[in-house]
Design an enzyme around this catalytic site. Structure first.
Site, PDB file in Angstrom:
ATOM      1  N   CYS A   1       6.223  -1.581   0.867  1.00 48.96           N
ATOM      2  CA  CYS A   1       5.481  -1.808  -0.363  1.00 48.96           C
ATOM      3  C   CYS A   1       5.778  -0.773  -1.445  1.00 48.96           C
ATOM      4  CB  CYS A   1       3.996  -1.858  -0.077  1.00 48.96           C
ATOM      5  SG  CYS A   1       3.394  -0.411   0.826  1.00 48.96           S
TER       6      CYS A   1
ATOM      7  N   HIS B   1      -1.544   0.175   1.185  1.00 48.75           N
ATOM      8  CA  HIS B   1      -0.615  -0.707   0.493  1.00 48.75           C
ATOM      9  C   HIS B   1      -0.419  -0.175  -0.927  1.00 48.75           C
ATOM     10  CE1 HIS B   1       1.633  -4.309  -0.023  1.00 48.75           C
ATOM     11  NE2 HIS B   1       0.830  -4.858  -0.924  1.00 48.75           N
TER      12      HIS B   1
ATOM     13  N   ASP C   1       1.881  -8.401  -6.850  1.00 51.45           N
ATOM     14  CA  ASP C   1       2.270  -7.717  -5.614  1.00 51.45           C
ATOM     15  C   ASP C   1       3.681  -8.106  -5.248  1.00 51.45           C
ATOM     16  OD1 ASP C   1       2.553  -6.428  -3.286  1.00 51.45           O
ATOM     17  OD2 ASP C   1       0.857  -7.378  -2.261  1.00 51.45           O
TER      18      ASP C   1
END
Lengths: 309, 674
Positions: free
Chosen positions: B412, B456, B472
């Site tokens: 991420c 995250h 995202d």
């Protein structure tokens, strides 16, 4: 009236020999009237033997004295069978224990084996030698003397055997006045111990015992006795409390004490009067308690309420 | 030594047991040599007890104390801070045990033991730790009880029963204190933990620094929703916003980086029903709090930052509970200030030239910001990008170029960082957001458990008329990661919790273990929300709901009243116990008589017989001689002579009742007699 008169006479007679010790003499008589054995504990030369002699004389009892030593054997007290070559049989030669009053001097100087031979006879009122049981004469009293245990060369009596003695008395140093009187008597040459005359004969002794048995112990008094006993069992100062035998001994002595004062019932004062002599040697102070048995009994007397809730 | 002062063997044994029990929970934080000190101390003291060795001399003690200090300093490099201080305390505790000879030493040691018991809570307030501490309190109390049982020369297990009963008796008072006693702020503050080696959020992000990400199975926080739990893939717990990129490091704006005019965030026009939930954070030693998109705190004392985050004014040193409401659809910051636009599009002057060029080209091709975002995401999705926890390290000054165009492997952080870089390179305001995504739903109590491995990073892009929009990029690469969670996404790689072999989370496949784990977690949630989280605010609410207006006086009354509520029944039961054997009426009247005498200052001591008492009092008050004699005579006759009857008792009662001595009269009559 009768009993008190007899007792007062006897106390006075003994008091002539042992000066200034009336309370102890009275307690010693109480012990014998209650059919108990007496232990006298004190330093040498305090008049223990003198007191025992005088008591025997006053009561007119046959008495023998055994000086306990470290090599004394049970047979030396109880007696022994000896082979008689004339009629080819064993005949029993009774030992000094076959008497009405045995004076066991310095009982803690002898070995535990001999001690227990004597103590068994005290408990049972009979002696078993070589398989044959022989009754001891009646009445049978033992007055034992001992030095305090911290003297060297002694075998202290264990608690279980101390319990066999109804009372333990300490004579203590005489009052200065009494001691002065003693010195003067010695000086004037009148010191020779003349045996006191007999004041109480066997019949009178029996009469006293009957009087004692008639003494009434009320509910209130028994309550007080139970409070005393319970306190010794519950309070942290006591390692070992009073046994039921000790409690019975207290009651017997208190009744005798009441009878000796011509009272038909026991009052708390009677219990308190005999309490130190009866209880002190049966109580073991706990590790936490700094004082000795006597201080403990004093504490007991002060802390337990005479009046019930 | 006085027998009163000796430490009984039983007490010594219990002290040794509690010694080891107290140090046990600290073991993982202590240098090994401290444990050696404990063993040496116990062996030494036992040898002293057996008469083999003697107590240490004065210089030996001085030497041991000094080397204790030196040892702590050598092990921790400092003497201040929580852990060195506790280690020092524990060392001193062991050394003190060696010289335990008298009862007073044992008192010092045991009271210190209670204190050490508390120090455990500085590190953890977990349910199990609390239960263990209760055990420790029990052990120390047992040693204290054993100390007061002289002559116990054998180890006595019964002592613990007595101590247990005593502690149980203290429970009501404990509860009253817990609920009612005022919660003061800390009187002094302990220096913070020196080693915060926890794998949690950090306040910066440098993608490519670590070759592989190791996750921890520790719980980050637990959430309880008032209503339904939203879809797992929509749970983006915002914690940090990274707006600044310098030397490959993403970091947040400090307090002084934001100009005063921008400090207060623009108010958000909220509409519709919010999601309401309660968050219980584990201690983080950090200030930031977590919440869903556009979150407003409902608890007092939570601040809002200029980038719409929730912040606690003080670092969270213990578990912390706060209530939040979120509007997940509401647009935020529709108008972007010049400063904000400049900040959120700023890039370092040099570096990553290929990415910059690529971004500019793509933006020109796309025509609008919105399409541009979509195209970048498509690029991640369609081209050969791999989501992995073991991407390998990046190096050099053009890391984003290297990642985006060469390695194409990352997690991420890499994707969020590259995405935001591209946005900013094309002039679109964007920033990296760090926090947690998803969470595990505990079916037993409907809480969401968010673990550290749920950490995250994603992006927020500012679009015209939409405000800040969450994007995202990771979900474009690996939709599984978001929909299913990390575990499923990493199933083929086998890297999930590879560094935590003992974590119960790894054994979720075993239904019984999983059930136990979830049950314990539900218990922990209750523990945290009801006990640990019971702060002055909740206390106030509780008391307020029960008693209305709260003032100091009500507090004090409540405290005293509740104590009285506990103690008065005890007193009454003691009083009743005394009266279970009602005395005889005779003794009752005699006691009445004694009380009247006591009124004259003549108190009968317990061991005094009626006769002795009468003699004493008659000597003091000859004026009452006759009456005293009469009463005492009657009592003695009734009580001891066996002539108890109703008539006699009535006569005695009359005599006592008629006896109303009066000190003055007594004295006056005395004077007359003189």
């Amino acid at each position: 009236m009768q009993v008190q008169g007899l007792v007062d006479g006897a106390v006075k007679e003994v008091g002539n020999i042992l000066l200034g010790k009336e309370p102890q003499i009275r307690l010693a008589l109480c012990c014998l009237f209650a059919r108990g054995h007496l232990l006298l504990e004190d330093l040498p030369g305090m008049g223990k033997t003198t007191l025992s002699h005088a008591l025997a004389s006053v009561l007119g009892l046959s008495w023998k004295r055994v000086q306990f030593t470290s090599d004394l054997l049970p047979a030396d007290i109880l007696g022994v069978s000896v082979f008689d070559s004339n009629d080819a049989s064993f005949t029993f030669h009774p030992g000094p224990i076959f008497t009405q009053l045995l004076l066991a001097d310095e009982i803690n100087r002898t070995t535990p084996r001999t001690q227990s031979a004597l103590l068994e006879a005290m408990a049972e009122g009979q002696v078993t030698v070589e398989g044959e049981t022989r009754p001891l004469p009646q009445p049978f009293f033992v007055i034992a003397t001992q030095n305090p245990v911290h003297q060297s060369g002694t075998y202290p009596l264990p608690e279980s055997q101390l319990d066999r003695f109804l009372m333990r008395l300490e004579l203590g140093y005489p009052h200065p006045q009494a001691e002065r009187q003693m010195f003067e008597r010695r000086h004037s040459g009148a010191m020779e111990i003349s045996n006191p005359r007999q004041c109480i004969d066997m019949e009178q002794l029996e009469m006293i015992r009957i009087a004692v048995s008639k003494v009434h112990a009320s509910e209130n008094l028994l309550d007080y006795l139970q409070r005393l006993v319970a306190h010794t069992r519950q309070s942290p100062e006591f390692e070992v409390g009073l046994s039921p035998r000790g409690a019975l001994a207290l009651l017997d002595c208190a009744k005798t004490w009441a009878a000796m004062h011509n009272r038909g019932h026991v009052v708390p004062e009677d219990l308190q009067a005999v309490l130190p002599a009866v209880a002190a040697h049966r109580l073991v102070p706990s590790g936490d308690y700094a004082g000795d048995g006597d201080a403990l009994v004093d504490l007991l007397r002060r802390e337990v309420d005479v009046i019930g809730r | 030594m006085n027998v009163q002062q000796q430490v009984p063997r039983n007490a010594l044994m219990w002290i040794i047991i509690s010694l080891f029990a107290l140090v046990a929970p600290h073991v993982s934080r202590l240098p090994v040599w401290v444990l050696a000190v404990y063993v040496v101390a116990v062996v030494w003291r036992l040898q002293v007890h057996r008469g083999r060795w003697s107590f240490p001399g004065r210089w030996v003690k001085v030497a041991m104390t000094v080397s204790g200090f030196i040892g702590i300093y050598a092990s921790y490099g400092t003497l201040v801070g929580l852990e060195p201080t506790v280690a020092l305390l524990l060392t001193a505790f062991a050394l003190k045990f060696i010289e335990l000879s008298q009862r007073k030493d044992a008192y010092v040691l045991l009271f210190l033991g209670y204190f050490i018991c508390i120090t455990e809570f500085l590190f953890s307030q977990d349910l199990l730790i609390t239960l263990y501490s209760v055990l420790n309190v029990l052990l120390v109390t047992t040693a204290l009880v054993a100390l007061h049982q002289p002559g116990q020369n054998q180890f006595n297990r019964g002592t613990i029963r007595l101590a247990g009963v005593m502690l149980l008796q203290a429970v009501p008072l404990m509860l009253v204190l817990f609920f009612v006693f005022p919660r003061f702020g800390p009187l002094w503050t302990v220096p913070l933990k020196s080693h915060t080696a926890k794998t949690g959020m950090s306040d910066f992000m440098k993608p490519g620094d670590v070759a592989s990400l190791s996750q921890s199975a520790d719980v980050a926080f637990r959430v309880k929703f008032d209503g339904e739990i939203p879809e797992k893939s929509s749970l983006y717990w915002r914690g940090l916003v990274f707006s600044r990129l310098e030397q490959d490091v993403w970091s947040g704006l400090g307090y002084y980086d934001v100009p005063l005019s921008e400090q207060r965030p623009e108010p958000v026009a909220t509409s519709g029903r919010p999601l309401r939930y309660t968050v219980i954070m584990e201690s983080t030693q950090q200030n930031w709090l977590y919440g869903l998109h556009y979150a407003e705190a409902r608890s007092a004392g939570v601040l809002q930052s200029s980038d719409y985050r929730m912040v606690s004014p003080a670092p969270l040193e213990t578990e912390y509970m706060y209530r939040v409401q979120s509007w997940t659809d509401v647009p935020v910051e529709l108008e972007l200030s010049d400063w904000r636009r400049r900040t959120e599009t700023k890039l370092p002057p040099q570096g990553n030239p290929r990415t910059r060029k690529l971004a500019r080209d793509m933006r020109a091709q796309a025509g609008s910001d919105e399409l541009f975002v979509q195209q970048v995401l498509d690029k991640f999705n369609l081209e050969e990008y791999v989501y992995t926890l073991r991407p390998g390290a990046l190096s050099g000054s053009n890391r984003i170029d290297q990642f985006l165009l060469e390695t194409r492997r990352g997690f991420c952080e890499h994707y969020a960082s590259a995405f935001v870089f591209m946005m900013r390179a094309a002039g679109v305001p964007a920033r990296v957001v760090a926090g947690y995504q998803g969470g595990e739903v505990n079916p037993l109590n409907r809480t969401v458990i968010v673990h550290q491995f749920d950490a995250h990073a994603w992006a927020e892009v500012w679009l015209e008329n939409q405000g800040w929009v969450r994007v995202d990029p990771t979900s474009a690469v690996s939709p599984l990661r978001i929909q299913m969670g990390l575990e499923e996404a990493m199933a083929s790689e086998g890297s999930f919790l590879a560094a935590a072999p003992l974590s119960p989370l790894r054994y979720r496949g075993i239904p019984l273990l999983n059930q136990l784990r979830l049950r314990y977690d539900a218990l922990t949630y209750r523990w945290q929300s009801w006990v640990v989280g019971f702060d002055s605010e909740q206390q106030f609410d509780l008391l307020h709901s029960m008693f209305g207006e709260i003032s100091t006086r009500i507090f004090a009354t409540l405290l005293l009243g509740s104590w009285a509520l506990v103690l008065v029944p005890v007193a009454i039961s003691l009083f009743m116990k005394r009266d279970t054997h009602p005395g005889s009426p005779l003794d009752k009247y005699y006691r009445m008589f004694c009380e009247r005498m006591a009124g004259l200052g003549l108190v009968r001591v317990p061991g005094e017989t009626p006769g002795q008492f009468a003699q004493r009092t008659m000597a003091e008050l000859p004026a009452f001689g006759e009456q005293l004699q009469h009463i005492t005579g009657l009592y003695n006759t009734l009580a001891y002579a066996g002539e108890m009857d109703k008539a006699g008792l009535a006569q005695f009662a009359r005599a006592v009742k008629r006896f109303k001595p009066n000190r003055r009269r007594a004295l006056v009559e005395e004077d007359n007699t003189i």
